[in-house]
Scaffold this active site. Structure first.
Site, mmCIF file in Angstrom:
data_model
loop_
_atom_site.group_PDB
_atom_site.id
_atom_site.type_symbol
_atom_site.label_atom_id
_atom_site.label_comp_id
_atom_site.label_asym_id
_atom_site.label_seq_id
_atom_site.Cartn_x
_atom_site.Cartn_y
_atom_site.Cartn_z
ATOM 1 N N HIS A 53 -9.663 1.335 4.827
ATOM 2 C CA HIS A 53 -8.592 1.589 5.712
ATOM 3 C C HIS A 53 -8.758 2.475 6.757
ATOM 4 O O HIS A 53 -9.530 3.337 6.697
ATOM 5 C CB HIS A 53 -7.368 2.019 4.677
ATOM 6 C CG HIS A 53 -6.070 1.891 5.220
ATOM 7 N ND1 HIS A 53 -5.664 2.975 6.142
ATOM 8 C CD2 HIS A 53 -5.026 1.327 4.953
ATOM 9 C CE1 HIS A 53 -4.136 2.777 6.327
ATOM 10 N NE2 HIS A 53 -3.753 1.720 5.702
ATOM 11 N N SER B 174 2.898 -1.513 10.347
ATOM 12 C CA SER B 174 4.927 -1.539 10.818
ATOM 13 C C SER B 174 5.528 -2.758 10.563
ATOM 14 O O SER B 174 6.407 -3.248 11.376
ATOM 15 C CB SER B 174 5.171 -1.113 12.169
ATOM 16 O OG SER B 174 4.580 0.201 12.322
ATOM 17 N N GLU C 3 -7.146 4.903 7.905
ATOM 18 C CA GLU C 3 -6.716 6.268 7.375
ATOM 19 C C GLU C 3 -8.044 6.917 6.838
ATOM 20 O O GLU C 3 -8.365 7.978 7.132
ATOM 21 C CB GLU C 3 -5.667 6.488 6.486
ATOM 22 C CG GLU C 3 -4.257 6.251 7.252
ATOM 23 C CD GLU C 3 -3.235 5.535 6.717
ATOM 24 O OE1 GLU C 3 -3.085 5.750 5.428
ATOM 25 O OE2 GLU C 3 -2.315 5.209 7.345
ATOM 26 N N GLY D 174 2.133 2.930 10.899
ATOM 27 C CA GLY D 174 2.995 3.985 10.748
ATOM 28 C C GLY D 174 3.925 4.369 11.943
ATOM 29 O O GLY D 174 4.401 5.520 12.102
ATOM 30 N N GLU E 174 -5.605 -4.695 10.771
ATOM 31 C CA GLU E 174 -4.496 -3.649 10.876
ATOM 32 C C GLU E 174 -4.808 -2.757 12.305
ATOM 33 O O GLU E 174 -5.670 -1.739 12.046
ATOM 34 C CB GLU E 174 -4.574 -2.706 9.606
ATOM 35 C CG GLU E 174 -4.136 -3.237 8.457
ATOM 36 C CD GLU E 174 -3.437 -2.300 7.658
ATOM 37 O OE1 GLU E 174 -2.321 -2.447 7.065
ATOM 38 O OE2 GLU E 174 -4.186 -1.135 7.373
ATOM 39 N N ASN F 103 0.923 -1.031 0.076
ATOM 40 C CA ASN F 103 -0.038 -0.049 0.142
ATOM 41 C C ASN F 103 1.133 1.295 -0.138
ATOM 42 O O ASN F 103 1.546 1.479 1.142
ATOM 43 C CB ASN F 103 -0.902 -0.041 1.482
ATOM 44 C CG ASN F 103 -1.759 1.271 1.329
ATOM 45 O OD1 ASN F 103 -1.807 2.218 0.382
ATOM 46 N ND2 ASN F 103 -2.574 1.181 2.325
ATOM 47 N N TRP F 104 1.031 1.756 -1.156
ATOM 48 C CA TRP F 104 1.812 3.109 -1.278
ATOM 49 C C TRP F 104 1.267 4.257 -0.604
ATOM 50 O O TRP F 104 1.966 5.481 -0.506
ATOM 51 C CB TRP F 104 2.312 3.323 -2.860
ATOM 52 C CG TRP F 104 3.011 2.235 -3.358
ATOM 53 C CD1 TRP F 104 3.781 1.204 -2.912
ATOM 54 C CD2 TRP F 104 3.440 2.392 -4.702
ATOM 55 N NE1 TRP F 104 4.527 0.665 -3.688
ATOM 56 C CE2 TRP F 104 4.482 1.101 -4.911
ATOM 57 C CE3 TRP F 104 3.346 3.254 -5.994
ATOM 58 C CZ2 TRP F 104 4.904 1.067 -6.173
ATOM 59 C CZ3 TRP F 104 3.891 2.957 -7.102
ATOM 60 C CH2 TRP F 104 4.825 1.807 -7.240
ATOM 61 N N LYS F 105 -0.040 4.177 -0.366
ATOM 62 C CA LYS F 105 -0.793 5.432 0.123
ATOM 63 C C LYS F 105 -0.603 6.602 -0.737
ATOM 64 O O LYS F 105 -0.470 6.447 -1.859
ATOM 65 C CB LYS F 105 -0.259 5.781 1.711
ATOM 66 C CG LYS F 105 -0.300 4.572 2.638
ATOM 67 C CD LYS F 105 -0.437 4.696 4.083
ATOM 68 C CE LYS F 105 -0.477 3.258 4.683
ATOM 69 N NZ LYS F 105 -0.111 3.513 6.212
ATOM 70 N N GLY G 21 2.931 -1.047 4.349
ATOM 71 C CA GLY G 21 2.774 0.361 4.098
ATOM 72 C C GLY G 21 4.243 1.050 3.761
ATOM 73 O O GLY G 21 4.910 0.709 2.645
ATOM 74 N N GLY G 22 4.776 1.626 4.701
ATOM 75 C CA GLY G 22 6.168 2.386 4.669
ATOM 76 C C GLY G 22 7.167 1.585 4.025
ATOM 77 O O GLY G 22 7.838 2.063 3.130
HETATM 78 P P1 13P Z 1 2.674 0.776 7.596
HETATM 79 O O1 13P Z 1 3.256 -0.468 7.275
HETATM 80 O O2 13P Z 1 3.679 2.011 7.266
HETATM 81 O O3 13P Z 1 2.639 0.815 9.239
HETATM 82 O O4 13P Z 1 1.244 0.973 6.992
HETATM 83 C C1 13P Z 1 0.410 -0.192 7.243
HETATM 84 C C2 13P Z 1 -0.663 -0.145 6.305
HETATM 85 O O5 13P Z 1 -1.528 0.809 6.709
HETATM 86 C C3 13P Z 1 -1.082 -0.674 5.193
HETATM 87 O O6 13P Z 1 -2.149 -0.423 4.917
#
Ligand code: 13P
Length: 258
Positions: free
Chosen positions: A103, A219, A105, A181, A175, A8-10, A239-240
């Protein structure tokens, strides 16, 4: 069984050349190591504006590996006056096979409710795009021992009228919000408790499939990625770490090892 690794590149990277560079660097590594990737499926979810370009790169000759395209969101209506929204068909036309729905977010920053998520799930399934439904508790909820209750509630509401359908389309992603994050992943032993709860809860819901696929996200890094697979998760939502070429490749490598 295949292990699913979702990137997930966000809202990253900041330009198309950078998005292509990131994709190509992962792709080139995958191409060279396709022999060890038999049991891994990789799903890349870039922002909407890069989908078309990444889709073209995916279609290039000699790239028949198990890498697929996912979107980070969709709207539930098919067309019309919905400024700023993207329909399932628009995604489908670009070769999108998966979509992240609910998600945290989006729930938190954009006010997405379980009712809206339910509509999005239905729209995705109707368009034959596989939804990756995200659920998770806040730190406060975990501290108060409410994790299972929160997850049950999110699942029950988002899956309204869906459980009678053949749901081999649905992927769940646990999640925990406090782990996203923060560099503070949920300990595998704690995640396992949730996994067992989710398996038990989802089993009677979807009679037509043997087992719902359940991913862990929050994370994830290359040092711990494999631990979640060892305890029974079907994959990871990253994510990150998916934005750092070497780190993402390390995650894939570790998962693909045996
Ligand atoms: P991180 O891996 O940056 O914590 O993000 C997880 C995430 O929200 C994937 O959808």
């Amino acid at each position: 069984m295949e292990t699913i690794i979702v990137a997930n590149w966000k809202m990253n990277p900041q330009s198309l050349p950078k998005a292509k560079e990131l994709f190509n660097s992962v792709r080139n590594w995958i191409k060279k190591n396709s022999n060890i990737l038999q049991s891994v499926r990789i799903i890349i979810c870039p922002p909407f504006v890069y989908l078309e370009s990444i889709s073209k790169l995916l279609k290039t000759k000699n790239f028949r590996l198990k890498v697929e395209l996912g979107a980070q969101n969709l709207f539930w209506e098919e067309k019309g006056a919905f400024t700023g929204e993207i329909s399932p068909k628009m995604l489908k036309n670009l070769g999108v096979k998966y979509v992240i729905v609910g998600h945290s977010e989006r729930r938190k920053i954009l006010g997405e409710s379980d009712e809206m998520i339910n509509k999005k799930l239905k729209a995705a399934i109707k368009a034959k795009i596989k939804p990756i439904l995200c659920i998770g508790e806040t730190f406060e909820e975990r501290k108060r021992g409410k994790t299972f209750k929160v997850l049950k509630n999110q699942l029950t509401k988002s899956l309204t009228h869906l459980t009678t359908q053949p749901l081999n389309y649905l992927i769940l992603a646990y999640e925990p919000i406090w782990a996203i994050g923060t560099g503070n992943p949920c300990k595998p032993e704690d995640a396992k408790e949730v996994l067992l709860f989710l398996r038990k809860f989802t089993q009677p819901l979807f009679r037509s499939i043997t087992q719902t696929l359940i991913l862990y996200g929050g994370s994830v890094n290359s040092k711990i990625a494999k631990d979640y697979i060892k305890i029974g998760f079907d994959g990871l939502l990253v994510g990150g770490a998916s934005l750092k070429k070497t780190e993402f490749v390390e995650i894939i490598k570790d998962i693909a090892k045996d």
